[in-house]
Design a protein around this motif. Structure first.
Motif, PDB file in Angstrom:
ATOM      1  N   THR A 230      11.599 -28.370  26.102  1.00 21.95           N
ATOM      2  CA  THR A 230      11.977 -29.627  25.409  1.00 21.95           C
ATOM      3  C   THR A 230      10.755 -30.294  25.003  1.00 21.95           C
ATOM      4  OG1 THR A 230      14.035 -29.848  27.011  1.00 21.95           O
ATOM      5  CG2 THR A 230      13.101 -31.808  25.882  1.00 21.95           C
ATOM      6  N   LEU A 231       9.628 -30.236  25.871  1.00 24.44           N
ATOM      7  CA  LEU A 231       8.311 -30.752  25.328  1.00 24.44           C
ATOM      8  C   LEU A 231       7.928 -30.253  23.920  1.00 24.44           C
ATOM      9  CD1 LEU A 231       6.128 -30.789  28.621  1.00 24.44           C
ATOM     10  CD2 LEU A 231       7.288 -32.718  27.788  1.00 24.44           C
ATOM     11  N   PHE A 232       8.013 -28.968  23.789  1.00 24.87           N
ATOM     12  CA  PHE A 232       7.473 -28.311  22.492  1.00 24.87           C
ATOM     13  C   PHE A 232       8.519 -28.958  21.537  1.00 24.87           C
ATOM     14  CE2 PHE A 232       8.185 -24.988  19.122  1.00 24.87           C
ATOM     15  CZ  PHE A 232       6.874 -24.792  18.809  1.00 24.87           C
ATOM     16  N   VAL A 233       9.752 -29.179  21.660  1.00 25.23           N
ATOM     17  CA  VAL A 233      10.622 -29.540  20.530  1.00 25.23           C
ATOM     18  C   VAL A 233      10.163 -31.027  20.285  1.00 25.23           C
ATOM     19  CG1 VAL A 233      13.143 -30.197  20.146  1.00 25.23           C
ATOM     20  CG2 VAL A 233      12.643 -28.304  21.511  1.00 25.23           C
ATOM     21  N   LYS A 234       9.857 -31.832  21.238  1.00 28.74           N
ATOM     22  CA  LYS A 234       9.646 -33.124  20.875  1.00 28.74           C
ATOM     23  C   LYS A 234       8.165 -33.330  20.291  1.00 28.74           C
ATOM     24  CE  LYS A 234      12.395 -35.783  24.444  1.00 28.74           C
ATOM     25  NZ  LYS A 234      12.890 -36.584  23.501  1.00 28.74           N
ATOM     26  N   ALA A 235       7.433 -32.271  20.597  1.00 32.25           N
ATOM     27  CA  ALA A 235       5.892 -32.331  20.221  1.00 32.25           C
ATOM     28  C   ALA A 235       5.895 -31.903  18.447  1.00 32.25           C
ATOM     29  CB  ALA A 235       4.940 -31.428  20.995  1.00 32.25           C
ATOM     30  N   THR A 236       6.780 -31.163  18.348  1.00 30.93           N
ATOM     31  CA  THR A 236       6.872 -30.808  16.920  1.00 30.93           C
ATOM     32  C   THR A 236       7.594 -31.588  15.957  1.00 30.93           C
ATOM     33  OG1 THR A 236       9.127 -29.467  17.192  1.00 30.93           O
ATOM     34  CG2 THR A 236       6.964 -28.081  17.329  1.00 30.93           C
ATOM     35  N   LYS A 237       8.490 -32.479  16.623  1.00 30.83           N
ATOM     36  CA  LYS A 237       9.207 -33.653  15.975  1.00 30.83           C
ATOM     37  C   LYS A 237      10.097 -33.119  14.731  1.00 30.83           C
ATOM     38  CE  LYS A 237       5.423 -36.966  17.034  1.00 30.83           C
ATOM     39  NZ  LYS A 237       4.651 -37.949  16.681  1.00 30.83           N
ATOM     40  N   ILE A 238       9.588 -32.301  13.775  1.00 37.50           N
ATOM     41  CA  ILE A 238      10.339 -32.153  12.574  1.00 37.50           C
ATOM     42  C   ILE A 238      11.428 -30.993  12.907  1.00 37.50           C
ATOM     43  CG2 ILE A 238      10.115 -30.949  10.344  1.00 37.50           C
ATOM     44  CD1 ILE A 238       7.472 -31.719  10.034  1.00 37.50           C
ATOM     45  N   PRO A 239      12.466 -31.405  12.318  1.00 39.30           N
ATOM     46  CA  PRO A 239      13.728 -30.475  12.646  1.00 39.30           C
ATOM     47  C   PRO A 239      13.489 -29.201  11.930  1.00 39.30           C
ATOM     48  CG  PRO A 239      14.646 -32.487  11.692  1.00 39.30           C
ATOM     49  CD  PRO A 239      13.083 -32.395  11.637  1.00 39.30           C
ATOM     50  N   PRO A 240      14.005 -27.997  12.861  1.00 39.66           N
ATOM     51  CA  PRO A 240      13.546 -26.722  12.671  1.00 39.66           C
ATOM     52  C   PRO A 240      14.097 -26.017  11.296  1.00 39.66           C
ATOM     53  CG  PRO A 240      15.226 -26.485  14.249  1.00 39.66           C
ATOM     54  CD  PRO A 240      14.980 -27.882  13.947  1.00 39.66           C
ATOM     55  N   ILE A 241      15.148 -26.776  10.656  1.00 45.83           N
ATOM     56  CA  ILE A 241      15.786 -26.354   9.302  1.00 45.83           C
ATOM     57  C   ILE A 241      15.642 -27.934   8.459  1.00 45.83           C
ATOM     58  CG2 ILE A 241      17.682 -25.169   8.019  1.00 45.83           C
ATOM     59  CD1 ILE A 241      16.493 -23.575  10.148  1.00 45.83           C
ATOM     60  N   VAL A 242      14.651 -28.041   7.690  1.00 45.46           N
ATOM     61  CA  VAL A 242      14.378 -28.951   6.918  1.00 45.46           C
ATOM     62  C   VAL A 242      13.759 -28.801   5.399  1.00 45.46           C
ATOM     63  CG1 VAL A 242      12.350 -29.533   7.732  1.00 45.46           C
ATOM     64  CG2 VAL A 242      13.670 -31.425   6.721  1.00 45.46           C
ATOM     65  N   PRO A 243      14.205 -28.899   4.406  1.00 44.36           N
ATOM     66  CA  PRO A 243      13.786 -28.651   3.157  1.00 44.36           C
ATOM     67  C   PRO A 243      12.358 -29.291   3.117  1.00 44.36           C
ATOM     68  CG  PRO A 243      15.453 -30.610   2.769  1.00 44.36           C
ATOM     69  CD  PRO A 243      15.510 -30.106   4.323  1.00 44.36           C
ATOM     70  N   LEU A 244      11.548 -28.475   2.010  1.00 45.84           N
ATOM     71  CA  LEU A 244      10.330 -28.967   2.004  1.00 45.84           C
ATOM     72  C   LEU A 244      10.206 -30.083   0.831  1.00 45.84           C
ATOM     73  CD1 LEU A 244       7.110 -28.302   2.198  1.00 45.84           C
ATOM     74  CD2 LEU A 244       7.295 -26.764   0.478  1.00 45.84           C
ATOM     75  N   VAL A 245      10.153 -31.150   1.343  1.00 45.06           N
ATOM     76  CA  VAL A 245      10.189 -32.193   0.457  1.00 45.06           C
ATOM     77  C   VAL A 245       8.688 -33.129   0.766  1.00 45.06           C
ATOM     78  CG1 VAL A 245      12.530 -32.443   0.452  1.00 45.06           C
ATOM     79  CG2 VAL A 245      11.344 -33.819   2.242  1.00 45.06           C
ATOM     80  N   PRO A 246       8.396 -34.017  -0.404  1.00 41.17           N
ATOM     81  CA  PRO A 246       7.361 -34.689  -0.247  1.00 41.17           C
ATOM     82  C   PRO A 246       7.329 -35.774   0.794  1.00 41.17           C
ATOM     83  CG  PRO A 246       7.874 -34.698  -2.529  1.00 41.17           C
ATOM     84  CD  PRO A 246       8.979 -33.987  -1.815  1.00 41.17           C
ATOM     85  N   TYR A 247       6.243 -35.822   1.472  1.00 42.88           N
ATOM     86  CA  TYR A 247       5.977 -37.020   2.460  1.00 42.88           C
ATOM     87  C   TYR A 247       6.924 -36.560   3.764  1.00 42.88           C
ATOM     88  CZ  TYR A 247       5.070 -39.694  -1.736  1.00 42.88           C
ATOM     89  OH  TYR A 247       4.531 -39.994  -2.868  1.00 42.88           O
ATOM     90  N   LEU A 248       6.869 -35.391   3.923  1.00 37.95           N
ATOM     91  CA  LEU A 248       7.695 -34.898   5.104  1.00 37.95           C
ATOM     92  C   LEU A 248       7.040 -35.268   6.313  1.00 37.95           C
ATOM     93  CD1 LEU A 248       9.927 -32.986   6.016  1.00 37.95           C
ATOM     94  CD2 LEU A 248       8.488 -31.042   5.976  1.00 37.95           C
ATOM     95  N   PRO A 249       5.725 -35.149   6.521  1.00 35.38           N
ATOM     96  CA  PRO A 249       4.870 -35.528   7.876  1.00 35.38           C
ATOM     97  C   PRO A 249       5.000 -37.012   8.201  1.00 35.38           C
ATOM     98  CG  PRO A 249       3.500 -34.106   6.464  1.00 35.38           C
ATOM     99  CD  PRO A 249       4.640 -34.534   5.727  1.00 35.38           C
TER     100      PRO A 249
END
Length: 467
Positions: A91-110
């Motif tokens: 769960t810690l890894f999930v929370k650390a990455t923050k970004i959903p695993p399936i998400v389109p590459l869009v500007p301002y993603l971070p």
């Protein structure tokens, strides 16, 4: 004026220009489901002349192209399995990455997901990188199609809402009637082009980095740690406890202070709660040291106004002082220098600050890649531009994203899933091995469904972790 404002203005102007362009040429638009296609003849002459001029090189190169397709497919499947395992068990890894695993590459993603370990991703970056990836990928398909005497009917752009894509359209009937070898070469050509672009821009990135940056400090990514027994904890955030079952009620998501007898330690509240609920016997925690007490941040650029540019210099400066000395440690926070007054503690008879460097394991493919990258840019050295800072960082991040996204597209596009080149590539491989179309179709369908279910599970796992 901040660059992000210029970037948003560019985004608005570009969007309006695309809308106006499509409106004036709406008669040429064709709809396929949610996708709108605009076909052109742009680049067909270049594709034709390239395939003829370099045929003596391209024909034997097809073996390398196909081999790269298999390597990318195997590597991507291995990475997907590894990622799924870690994502499922931590769960810690999930929370650390923050970004959903399936998400389109869009500007301002971070910025959208508040990811501080990624550089900014401006619309300017997005449009430049999309152009590099799409043109190289699709033109490679076209060049190898013409090399194998398959007609290329058109090139063009695809529009799925605000998302852009490019395409080269070979004649599907001729493609399907051709032998398996040329089909495999054509399908793998796009991802091979992305690998070539990764290497090319990786070289440009390296040359730019060594000519534009200089070491200026030390990065650290953890505080000094030690292992403790959970059963020995007798106090959590000032509250006395008699057993590990009482630990979770005194925790939140911030850093928790715990005591074992009279010794203090620090640990993430989330980590300690998970350890207590899962009845772990031991846990890695932070030592009670000056760095964590002062909430010292990375990077460190000077001690008492003496510059430190690597870990050896930092250690030398710490050891040049006595235990109990008050020192001024200069760090960089949000682009500005901050002076932190800290009293050095004692450990093993030496002055002690209490920072740490945690490097990933250097094993397997990921270890090889990490070792190679660290030879170019040491992650534990803080670098500063040697000339115009803002412009240098702008180009640096553009090149960084270009390399990363080209490699990511090459890998993901070889997944054995119907929407990617890897889907038919996998189907043709099974067909070639078995000689039976039914088995090939069933294997293709099974692979597609398994991977889609993995993606659904990863998305659900992210949702559960956050909500």
């Amino acid at each position: 004026m901040s660059f992000i404002l210029y970037d948003i203005i560019f985004l608005v102007i570009f969007t309006l220009a695309v809308v106006l362009f499509l409106y004036k040429r709406r008669a040429n638009l064709q709809r396929q489901g949610l996708l709108y296609l605009y076909r052109t003849k742009f680049g067909l002459k270049i594709i034709e002349s390239t395939s003829k001029k370099f045929a003596p090189i391209l024909k034997p190169l097809q073996y390398v192209v196909i081999a790269s397709g298999y390597i990318l497919m195997i590597l991507m499947l291995w990475l997907l399995i590894q990622f799924t395992y870690i994502y499922t068990t931590s769960t810690l890894f999930v929370k650390a990455t923050k970004i959903p695993p399936i998400v389109p590459l869009v500007p301002y993603l971070p910025e959208i997901f508040n990811v501080d370990f990624l550089p900014p991703f401006y619309f300017t970056y997005w449009i430049v990188i999309i152009a590099i990836i799409a043109i190289s990928h699709e033109f490679a398909h076209g060049i190898f199609a013409r090399l194998n005497k398959i007609r290329v009917k058109s090139t063009g752009f695809g529009f799925l809402g605000p998302f852009l894509a490019a395409f080269v359209e070979p004649d599907e009937k001729q493609m399907n009637k051709s032998k398996k070898f040329p089909q495999l070469a054509i399908l793998a050509a796009g991802t091979f082009a992305n690998v070539v672009m990764t290497i090319l821009f990786g070289l440009i990135f390296w040359l730019f980095f060594i000519s534009s940056f200089t070491p200026a400090g030390v990065n650290f990514n953890t505080y000094a740690t030690t292992a403790i027994n959970l059963s020995e904890i007798n106090e959590v955030n000032g509250n006395s406890i008699s057993g590990t079952s009482e630990i979770p009620q005194y925790l939140n998501e911030s850093l928790a202070e715990i005591k074992i007898n009279e010794n203090s330690y620090f640990v993430s509240g989330i980590t300690l709660k998970a350890a207590a609920e899962n009845k772990l016997s031991q846990l890695i925690v932070y030592e009670d040291a000056p760095a964590i007490r002062a909430k010292l941040k990375s990077p460190i650029v000077a001690i008492n106004n003496v510059k430190v540019t690597n870990l050896s210099e930092l250690r030398e400066q710490i050891r040049s002082h006595d235990i109990g000395d008050e020192v001024t440690i200069t760090t960089i926070e949000k682009g500005k220098k901050v002076d932190n007054v800290i009293v050095l503690a004692e450990k093993d008879g030496n002055p002690y600050l209490g920072i740490g460097i945690l490097a990933p394991q250097r094993k397997g493919i990921s270890g090889f890649v990490y070792t190679f990258i660290t030879k170019i840019k040491d992650p534990f050295v803080y670098y500063e531009p040697m000339w115009d800072g803002d412009f240098v960082w702008f180009i640096y991040h553009l090149l960084w994203w270009t390399v990363l996204i080209n490699l990511s597209v090459a890998l993901v596009n070889m997944l054995p899933v119907g929407i990617f080149d890897g889907g038919r590539f996998f189907y043709l491989t099974i067909l070639g091995l078995t000689g039976k179309e039914k088995i090939a179709k069933n294997a293709f369908a099974l692979a597609t469904w398994i991977i889609l279910l993995i993606f659904v599970w990863l998305t659900l796992r992210w949702f559960i972790a956050y909500f």
